[in-house]
Design a protein around this motif. Structure first.
Motif, PDB file in Angstrom:
ATOM      1  N   VAL A  78      -1.845  -5.198  20.882  1.00  0.00           N
ATOM      2  CA  VAL A  78      -2.743  -6.352  20.838  1.00  0.00           C
ATOM      3  C   VAL A  78      -4.207  -5.937  20.659  1.00  0.00           C
ATOM      4  CG1 VAL A  78      -1.220  -7.899  22.120  1.00  0.00           C
ATOM      5  CG2 VAL A  78      -2.811  -6.416  23.378  1.00  0.00           C
ATOM      6  N   GLU A  79      -4.542  -4.707  20.971  1.00  0.00           N
ATOM      7  CA  GLU A  79      -5.890  -4.182  20.750  1.00  0.00           C
ATOM      8  C   GLU A  79      -5.763  -2.747  20.255  1.00  0.00           C
ATOM      9  OE1 GLU A  79      -9.689  -3.125  20.265  1.00  0.00           O
ATOM     10  OE2 GLU A  79      -8.844  -5.137  20.403  1.00  0.00           O
ATOM     11  N   GLY A  80      -6.094  -2.533  18.992  1.00  0.00           N
ATOM     12  CA  GLY A  80      -5.957  -1.207  18.390  1.00  0.00           C
ATOM     13  C   GLY A  80      -5.022  -1.202  17.200  1.00  0.00           C
ATOM     14  N   ASN A  81      -4.835  -2.380  16.566  1.00  0.00           N
ATOM     15  CA  ASN A  81      -3.903  -2.474  15.435  1.00  0.00           C
ATOM     16  C   ASN A  81      -4.331  -1.608  14.245  1.00  0.00           C
ATOM     17  OD1 ASN A  81      -1.599  -4.736  15.582  1.00  0.00           O
ATOM     18  ND2 ASN A  81      -3.302  -5.339  16.900  1.00  0.00           N
ATOM     19  N   ARG A  82      -5.633  -1.540  14.002  1.00  0.00           N
ATOM     20  CA  ARG A  82      -6.099  -0.730  12.875  1.00  0.00           C
ATOM     21  C   ARG A  82      -5.793   0.744  13.118  1.00  0.00           C
ATOM     22  NH1 ARG A  82     -11.434   1.035  11.978  1.00  0.00           N
ATOM     23  NH2 ARG A  82     -11.924   1.500   9.795  1.00  0.00           N
ATOM     24  N   ARG A  83      -6.007   1.198  14.350  1.00  0.00           N
ATOM     25  CA  ARG A  83      -5.677   2.578  14.692  1.00  0.00           C
ATOM     26  C   ARG A  83      -4.181   2.842  14.562  1.00  0.00           C
ATOM     27  NH1 ARG A  83      -8.482   2.877  20.426  1.00  0.00           N
ATOM     28  NH2 ARG A  83      -8.553   0.630  20.061  1.00  0.00           N
ATOM     29  N   LEU A  84      -3.382   1.888  15.039  1.00  0.00           N
ATOM     30  CA  LEU A  84      -1.931   2.065  14.950  1.00  0.00           C
ATOM     31  C   LEU A  84      -1.481   2.109  13.492  1.00  0.00           C
ATOM     32  CD1 LEU A  84       0.814   2.305  16.291  1.00  0.00           C
ATOM     33  CD2 LEU A  84       0.915  -0.212  16.409  1.00  0.00           C
ATOM     34  N   ALA A  85      -2.052   1.247  12.659  1.00  0.00           N
ATOM     35  CA  ALA A  85      -1.698   1.255  11.239  1.00  0.00           C
ATOM     36  C   ALA A  85      -2.028   2.601  10.618  1.00  0.00           C
ATOM     37  CB  ALA A  85      -2.442   0.139  10.515  1.00  0.00           C
ATOM     38  N   ALA A  86      -3.176   3.174  10.981  1.00  0.00           N
ATOM     39  CA  ALA A  86      -3.569   4.483  10.447  1.00  0.00           C
ATOM     40  C   ALA A  86      -2.601   5.564  10.920  1.00  0.00           C
ATOM     41  CB  ALA A  86      -4.993   4.812  10.888  1.00  0.00           C
ATOM     42  N   LEU A  87      -2.249   5.543  12.197  1.00  0.00           N
ATOM     43  CA  LEU A  87      -1.328   6.545  12.737  1.00  0.00           C
ATOM     44  C   LEU A  87       0.056   6.429  12.123  1.00  0.00           C
ATOM     45  CD1 LEU A  87      -2.363   6.423  16.516  1.00  0.00           C
ATOM     46  CD2 LEU A  87      -2.831   8.273  14.889  1.00  0.00           C
ATOM     47  N   LYS A  88       0.520   5.210  11.923  1.00  0.00           N
ATOM     48  CA  LYS A  88       1.830   5.007  11.278  1.00  0.00           C
ATOM     49  C   LYS A  88       1.806   5.566   9.854  1.00  0.00           C
ATOM     50  CE  LYS A  88       3.445   0.831  13.753  1.00  0.00           C
ATOM     51  NZ  LYS A  88       4.871   1.165  14.024  1.00  0.00           N
ATOM     52  N   ALA A  89       0.719   5.296   9.129  1.00  0.00           N
ATOM     53  CA  ALA A  89       0.624   5.756   7.744  1.00  0.00           C
ATOM     54  C   ALA A  89       0.566   7.281   7.674  1.00  0.00           C
ATOM     55  CB  ALA A  89      -0.600   5.150   7.074  1.00  0.00           C
ATOM     56  N   ILE A  90      -0.108   7.898   8.631  1.00  0.00           N
ATOM     57  CA  ILE A  90      -0.182   9.371   8.651  1.00  0.00           C
ATOM     58  C   ILE A  90       1.209   9.967   8.839  1.00  0.00           C
ATOM     59  CG2 ILE A  90      -0.969  11.333  10.038  1.00  0.00           C
ATOM     60  CD1 ILE A  90      -3.588   9.749  10.504  1.00  0.00           C
ATOM     61  N   GLN A  91       2.007   9.335   9.688  1.00  0.00           N
ATOM     62  CA  GLN A  91       3.368   9.823   9.910  1.00  0.00           C
ATOM     63  C   GLN A  91       4.271   9.546   8.714  1.00  0.00           C
ATOM     64  OE1 GLN A  91       4.227  11.746  12.588  1.00  0.00           O
ATOM     65  NE2 GLN A  91       2.031  11.582  13.023  1.00  0.00           N
TER      66      GLN A  91
END
Length: 504
Positions: A78-91
């Motif tokens: 709920v807070e940090g979606n942009r960071r999560l999207a970046a981390l998912k893409a890196i993986q």
């Protein structure tokens, strides 16, 4: 009162154990249900690629912990979606097909991308408290953004601590370090000048000066100013200039005086073709020419002994050069060098036509209560004239306003211009008024006005239509005419004089 100290923290697999929030307010996609759509939206509209770049080049910063919420047994970010999207893409770069190559090239910079396969998060107890936290972060003022001067001071402090520009470029690969270091040097250079007028010396310690640094940037970013002063920064962060300290002092005084009087601001310098910018550059060129201190090609005068300061964007490497990030390092929010944009090459944007100025800016010209009502009324009418429609009428009024204002100034000081010998057959006209004002300023006024008045009297510093002779021509020569730009330029030429004579 919101208290997150008791919220549990857990570590989750970014691909398997935590989902992006389809209710995220960042999203442009209405009611996005598929995670692939959500991650694509965050890359297209929220520059998640820029965050991928920052993580891969700088590292994953843990000073802010993302927040998740359990919905139907699953963790949702709920807070940090942009960071999560970046981390998912890196993986898994294939999650963002349009960015796959760029993400993969950035992820390749990581020694071991698996260390980013998990993310530590806080678990909010419910949606209400999660919303409270999100609102506090994104709509409150808990964190104060750094001002341009503070940003510059940070990097200047790094230089003062002994770090070289090359080291800073490596340390902060996603930040335009050159810009901030150059900015600090320039502002410190202006602050190191010992101004003859105490009010200008004091001005540089005020918030008004700090707020005006974007105005100063419009001057020192210009190629014309850089060519004139020879200001440049080499690859080691050393800034040099070609003008002597004495001549630079005169140049700085003219600029700071204009900022202090508010006739130099972001509105009057809205472009390098604006009348006030054109006038200012002519004044500065004349200062340099009068001193015989023409700028040689190679910078020779190093700028040293500066202290942390601030300002706005600089060029680097030479006069007029644009600041550039280090090789292979794009600017904040930009894709890696040589990579296409998010959706392929974009056609060049057509710049909207700038609105033409229609009125003279008389906001800072206020006649004292003791001045004649006729002059006050004339100033009010002049401020309302549409210069684009009536440039010649404006020019006529400028002549009248200038002459009457000088006479009112002398009268308020109990001085008879006619009695000073400045008259013709007992009549005082504009030329006589300017002659008297020049004598008065030379004797007891600020030095910066001498050249300004000389310029209007003789046209030496400016084009003919900015001279006193042209003001007389508009009044007497039935063949003489002007256009709107010339009317604005004339106002820029006499603005400093007007401000002076409004303070008897």
């Amino acid at each position: 009162m919101l208290d997150t100290s008791n919220w549990p923290e857990v570590e989750l697999d970014v691909l398997k154990e935590v989902q992006l929030d389809p209710k995220n307010v960042r999203l442009e996609v209405a009611d996005a249900k598929v995670e692939a759509d959500i991650i694509e939206d965050l890359f297209v509209n929220e520059d998640a690629l820029g965050l991928v770049e920052g993580i891969c080049k700088v590292g994953y910063l843990t000073h802010e912990t993302p927040v998740v919420l359990k919905r139907r047994g699953k963790y949702v970010m709920v807070e940090g979606n942009r960071r999560l999207a970046a981390l998912k893409a890196i993986q898994n770069p294939m999650l963002v097909p349009d960015y796959q190559a760029r993400v993969a090239s950035l992820a390749a910079l990581l020694p071991d991308r698996s260390v980013l396969s998990k993310v530590r998060v806080m678990v909010a107890p419910n949606q209400t408290e999660a919303d409270q936290l999100i609102a506090a972060i994104h709509t409150g003022n808990l964190r104060r953004a750094w001002s341009p001067s503070r940003q510059a001071a940070f990097f200047q402090a790094q230089i003062d601590a002994g770090r070289k520009l090359r080291e800073l470029l490596t340390r902060y690969p996603t930040i335009d370090v050159r810009k901030f270091v150059f900015r600090a040097h320039i502002i410190n250079l202006f602050k190191s000048v010992q101004y003859d007028e105490a009010e200008l010396q004091d001005f540089l310690a005020t918030k008004k000066w700090a707020r005006g640094l974007s105005t100063l940037a419009r001057i020192y970013e210009s190629k014309e100013f850089l060519d004139l002063t020879g200001l440049a920064m080499d690859s080691d962060g050393n800034v040099t200039k070609t003008l002597s300290d004495a001549v630079f002092k005169d140049v700085a005084t003219a600029i700071v005086r204009g900022m202090y009087d508010e006739n130099i601001n972001t509105r009057s310098l809205n472009s390098v073709s604006s009348p006030r910018y054109t006038q200012l550059m002519k004044e500065l060129r004349q200062i340099v020419a009068d001193a015989g201190d023409t700028a040689p090609t190679d910078p020779t005068t190093p700028i040293t002994g500066t202290t942390p300061g601030g300002g706005d964007n600089p060029p680097s490497g030479g006069p007029g050069a644009k600041p550039t990030p280090p090789t292979g390092a794009p600017g904040p929010g930009e894709p890696p060098s040589g990579a296409p944009g998010p959706t392929g090459p974009k056609p060049p944007r057509k710049r909207p036509a700038k609105k033409k100025l229609r009125n003279l800016d008389l906001g800072q010209i206020k006649a004292p209560a003791s001045y004649p009502e006729g002059l006050k009324l004339l100033l009010g009418e002049l401020s309302e004239v549409d210069v684009q429609k009536f440039p010649n009428a404006t020019f006529l009024m400028l002549r009248a306003v200038l002459e009457k204002s000088i006479k009112a100034y002398a009268e308020a000081r109990s001085i008879d211009i006619k009695g000073s010998g400045n008259n013709q057959n007992g009549r005082v006209q504009l030329g006589h008024a300017l002659d008297w004002l020049l004598e008065h300023v030379k004797a007891s006024g600020p030095k910066y006005l001498v050249q300004v008045i000389e310029g209007v009297r003789t046209g030496k510093l400016v084009t003919y239509t900015n001279s006193g002779d042209s003001l007389n021509a508009i009044n007497h020569n039935h063949h003489f005419l002007v256009d709107p730009d010339q009317a604005f330029s004339m106002w820029a030429s006499i603005d400093s004089i007007m401000r002076y004579v409004m303070k008897p």
